[in-house]
Motif scaffolding. Sequence first.
Motif, PDB file in Angstrom:
ATOM      1  N   ASP A  44      12.609   1.204  -8.355  1.00 55.18           N
ATOM      2  CA  ASP A  44      11.317   1.377  -7.675  1.00 55.18           C
ATOM      3  C   ASP A  44      10.484   0.108  -7.737  1.00 55.18           C
ATOM      4  O   ASP A  44       9.808  -0.238  -6.765  1.00 55.18           O
ATOM      5  N   ALA A  45      10.531  -0.600  -8.862  1.00 49.62           N
ATOM      6  CA  ALA A  45       9.768  -1.846  -8.985  1.00 49.62           C
ATOM      7  C   ALA A  45      10.295  -2.887  -8.006  1.00 49.62           C
ATOM      8  O   ALA A  45       9.518  -3.617  -7.377  1.00 49.62           O
ATOM      9  N   VAL A  46      11.599  -2.943  -7.843  1.00 44.24           N
ATOM     10  CA  VAL A  46      12.206  -3.877  -6.884  1.00 44.24           C
ATOM     11  C   VAL A  46      11.773  -3.504  -5.468  1.00 44.24           C
ATOM     12  O   VAL A  46      11.409  -4.364  -4.668  1.00 44.24           O
ATOM     13  N   LYS A  47      11.784  -2.207  -5.157  1.00 45.67           N
ATOM     14  CA  LYS A  47      11.366  -1.754  -3.824  1.00 45.67           C
ATOM     15  C   LYS A  47       9.887  -2.064  -3.572  1.00 45.67           C
ATOM     16  O   LYS A  47       9.519  -2.471  -2.486  1.00 45.67           O
ATOM     17  N   ARG A  48       9.061  -1.867  -4.585  1.00 39.59           N
ATOM     18  CA  ARG A  48       7.627  -2.181  -4.440  1.00 39.59           C
ATOM     19  C   ARG A  48       7.420  -3.670  -4.183  1.00 39.59           C
ATOM     20  O   ARG A  48       6.617  -4.053  -3.342  1.00 39.59           O
ATOM     21  N   GLU A  49       8.164  -4.479  -4.907  1.00 45.21           N
ATOM     22  CA  GLU A  49       8.058  -5.927  -4.716  1.00 45.21           C
ATOM     23  C   GLU A  49       8.490  -6.319  -3.305  1.00 45.21           C
ATOM     24  O   GLU A  49       7.839  -7.123  -2.635  1.00 45.21           O
ATOM     25  N   GLN A  50       9.576  -5.717  -2.828  1.00 43.46           N
ATOM     26  CA  GLN A  50      10.057  -6.006  -1.471  1.00 43.46           C
ATOM     27  C   GLN A  50       9.043  -5.539  -0.429  1.00 43.46           C
ATOM     28  O   GLN A  50       8.768  -6.243   0.536  1.00 43.46           O
ATOM     29  N   LEU A  51       8.476  -4.346  -0.634  1.00 42.10           N
ATOM     30  CA  LEU A  51       7.465  -3.855   0.304  1.00 42.10           C
ATOM     31  C   LEU A  51       6.235  -4.750   0.312  1.00 42.10           C
ATOM     32  O   LEU A  51       5.646  -5.002   1.375  1.00 42.10           O
TER      33      LEU A  51
ATOM     34  N   GLU B   4       6.034  -0.324  15.373  1.00 45.31           N
ATOM     35  CA  GLU B   4       7.221   0.231  14.715  1.00 45.31           C
ATOM     36  C   GLU B   4       7.399  -0.342  13.312  1.00 45.31           C
ATOM     37  O   GLU B   4       7.718   0.392  12.373  1.00 45.31           O
ATOM     38  N   LYS B   5       7.182  -1.654  13.148  1.00 43.60           N
ATOM     39  CA  LYS B   5       7.307  -2.276  11.821  1.00 43.60           C
ATOM     40  C   LYS B   5       6.273  -1.717  10.854  1.00 43.60           C
ATOM     41  O   LYS B   5       6.578  -1.445   9.691  1.00 43.60           O
ATOM     42  N   ILE B   6       5.047  -1.530  11.331  1.00 42.04           N
ATOM     43  CA  ILE B   6       3.990  -0.981  10.481  1.00 42.04           C
ATOM     44  C   ILE B   6       4.330   0.447  10.073  1.00 42.04           C
ATOM     45  O   ILE B   6       4.231   0.806   8.892  1.00 42.04           O
ATOM     46  N   GLU B   7       4.742   1.263  11.030  1.00 41.88           N
ATOM     47  CA  GLU B   7       5.081   2.659  10.726  1.00 41.88           C
ATOM     48  C   GLU B   7       6.258   2.748   9.759  1.00 41.88           C
ATOM     49  O   GLU B   7       6.241   3.549   8.821  1.00 41.88           O
ATOM     50  N   GLU B   8       7.272   1.917   9.954  1.00 46.45           N
ATOM     51  CA  GLU B   8       8.439   1.908   9.076  1.00 46.45           C
ATOM     52  C   GLU B   8       8.050   1.499   7.651  1.00 46.45           C
ATOM     53  O   GLU B   8       8.463   2.137   6.676  1.00 46.45           O
ATOM     54  N   THR B   9       7.233   0.469   7.544  1.00 46.02           N
ATOM     55  CA  THR B   9       6.814  -0.010   6.226  1.00 46.02           C
ATOM     56  C   THR B   9       5.924   1.027   5.544  1.00 46.02           C
ATOM     57  O   THR B   9       6.066   1.275   4.343  1.00 46.02           O
ATOM     58  N   GLN B  10       5.030   1.656   6.302  1.00 49.91           N
ATOM     59  CA  GLN B  10       4.184   2.702   5.725  1.00 49.91           C
ATOM     60  C   GLN B  10       5.016   3.870   5.218  1.00 49.91           C
ATOM     61  O   GLN B  10       4.737   4.422   4.154  1.00 49.91           O
ATOM     62  N   GLU B  11       6.024   4.259   5.988  1.00 53.93           N
ATOM     63  CA  GLU B  11       6.861   5.384   5.570  1.00 53.93           C
ATOM     64  C   GLU B  11       7.623   5.042   4.288  1.00 53.93           C
ATOM     65  O   GLU B  11       7.724   5.876   3.380  1.00 53.93           O
ATOM     66  N   CYS B  12       8.125   3.834   4.185  1.00 46.18           N
ATOM     67  CA  CYS B  12       8.796   3.401   2.949  1.00 46.18           C
ATOM     68  C   CYS B  12       7.831   3.465   1.774  1.00 46.18           C
ATOM     69  O   CYS B  12       8.190   3.899   0.677  1.00 46.18           O
ATOM     70  N   TRP B  13       6.591   3.060   2.014  1.00 45.72           N
ATOM     71  CA  TRP B  13       5.568   3.080   0.961  1.00 45.72           C
ATOM     72  C   TRP B  13       5.271   4.524   0.535  1.00 45.72           C
ATOM     73  O   TRP B  13       5.180   4.824  -0.642  1.00 45.72           O
ATOM     74  N   ARG B  14       5.141   5.421   1.518  1.00 39.95           N
ATOM     75  CA  ARG B  14       4.871   6.840   1.205  1.00 39.95           C
ATOM     76  C   ARG B  14       6.007   7.437   0.373  1.00 39.95           C
ATOM     77  O   ARG B  14       5.772   8.138  -0.604  1.00 39.95           O
ATOM     78  N   VAL B  15       7.247   7.186   0.776  1.00 35.85           N
ATOM     79  CA  VAL B  15       8.406   7.723   0.065  1.00 35.85           C
ATOM     80  C   VAL B  15       8.409   7.203  -1.371  1.00 35.85           C
ATOM     81  O   VAL B  15       8.625   7.960  -2.317  1.00 35.85           O
ATOM     82  N   LEU B  16       8.156   5.935  -1.534  1.00 38.80           N
ATOM     83  CA  LEU B  16       8.157   5.334  -2.855  1.00 38.80           C
ATOM     84  C   LEU B  16       7.044   5.924  -3.734  1.00 38.80           C
ATOM     85  O   LEU B  16       7.255   6.195  -4.910  1.00 38.80           O
ATOM     86  N   ASN B  17       5.882   6.170  -3.147  1.00 43.54           N
ATOM     87  CA  ASN B  17       4.760   6.720  -3.920  1.00 43.54           C
ATOM     88  C   ASN B  17       4.935   8.208  -4.235  1.00 43.54           C
ATOM     89  O   ASN B  17       4.337   8.703  -5.190  1.00 43.54           O
ATOM     90  N   ARG B  18       5.727   8.924  -3.458  1.00 39.89           N
ATOM     91  CA  ARG B  18       5.989  10.341  -3.767  1.00 39.89           C
ATOM     92  C   ARG B  18       6.841  10.487  -5.024  1.00 39.89           C
ATOM     93  O   ARG B  18       6.832  11.525  -5.669  1.00 39.89           O
TER      94      ARG B  18
ATOM     95  N   ASP C  44       6.211  -7.942  -0.239  1.00 44.89           N
ATOM     96  CA  ASP C  44       6.607  -9.109   0.559  1.00 44.89           C
ATOM     97  C   ASP C  44       6.630  -8.771   2.047  1.00 44.89           C
ATOM     98  O   ASP C  44       6.188  -9.565   2.880  1.00 44.89           O
ATOM     99  N   ASP C  45       7.142  -7.579   2.378  1.00 49.65           N
ATOM    100  CA  ASP C  45       7.195  -7.156   3.787  1.00 49.65           C
ATOM    101  C   ASP C  45       5.794  -7.061   4.385  1.00 49.65           C
ATOM    102  O   ASP C  45       5.567  -7.502   5.515  1.00 49.65           O
ATOM    103  N   PHE C  46       4.855  -6.480   3.627  1.00 50.48           N
ATOM    104  CA  PHE C  46       3.476  -6.388   4.105  1.00 50.48           C
ATOM    105  C   PHE C  46       2.881  -7.779   4.336  1.00 50.48           C
ATOM    106  O   PHE C  46       2.231  -8.035   5.350  1.00 50.48           O
ATOM    107  N   ALA C  47       3.092  -8.682   3.396  1.00 50.39           N
ATOM    108  CA  ALA C  47       2.551 -10.041   3.509  1.00 50.39           C
ATOM    109  C   ALA C  47       3.148 -10.762   4.723  1.00 50.39           C
ATOM    110  O   ALA C  47       2.416 -11.411   5.485  1.00 50.39           O
ATOM    111  N   ASN C  48       4.449 -10.614   4.924  1.00 50.05           N
ATOM    112  CA  ASN C  48       5.097 -11.249   6.077  1.00 50.05           C
ATOM    113  C   ASN C  48       4.612 -10.643   7.390  1.00 50.05           C
ATOM    114  O   ASN C  48       4.370 -11.370   8.367  1.00 50.05           O
ATOM    115  N   LEU C  49       4.467  -9.334   7.419  1.00 49.97           N
ATOM    116  CA  LEU C  49       3.995  -8.656   8.620  1.00 49.97           C
ATOM    117  C   LEU C  49       2.577  -9.092   8.959  1.00 49.97           C
ATOM    118  O   LEU C  49       2.255  -9.368  10.112  1.00 49.97           O
TER     119      LEU C  49
END
Length: 93
Positions: free
Chosen positions: A11-18, A77-91, A20-25
């Motif tokens: 989860d920490a790796v996924k959070r770090e990647q997300l 689409e990129k925003i929605e995909e990244t948000q969904e990944c964030w929601r799943v991770l936070n659940r 980075d994804d947010f910053a790049n987006l």
Amino acid sequence: MSESKLPLTEDAVKREQLSDDFANLREDFSKFSEECAFLFDAFAAITREPECITEHTSEGIRHLCFWLKYQVIGYREKIEETQECWRVLNRKK
């Protein structure tokens, strides 16, 4: 005494990647916004002198509008995909 680092959890790796994804987006969208501002100024200038709108100008405007439309769809689409990944991770908390 050397300090050992614990391996990151999945989860920490996924959070770090997300993160980075947010910053790049955000950076990509900022550049896109600057390009849009330039294009909108150009479109406004062209409409002040309608006699300069040739067939080539019209085709260029059509092409740019098509490009803009699909850039916006891509960002949405990129925003929605990244948000969904964030929601799943936070659940998982």
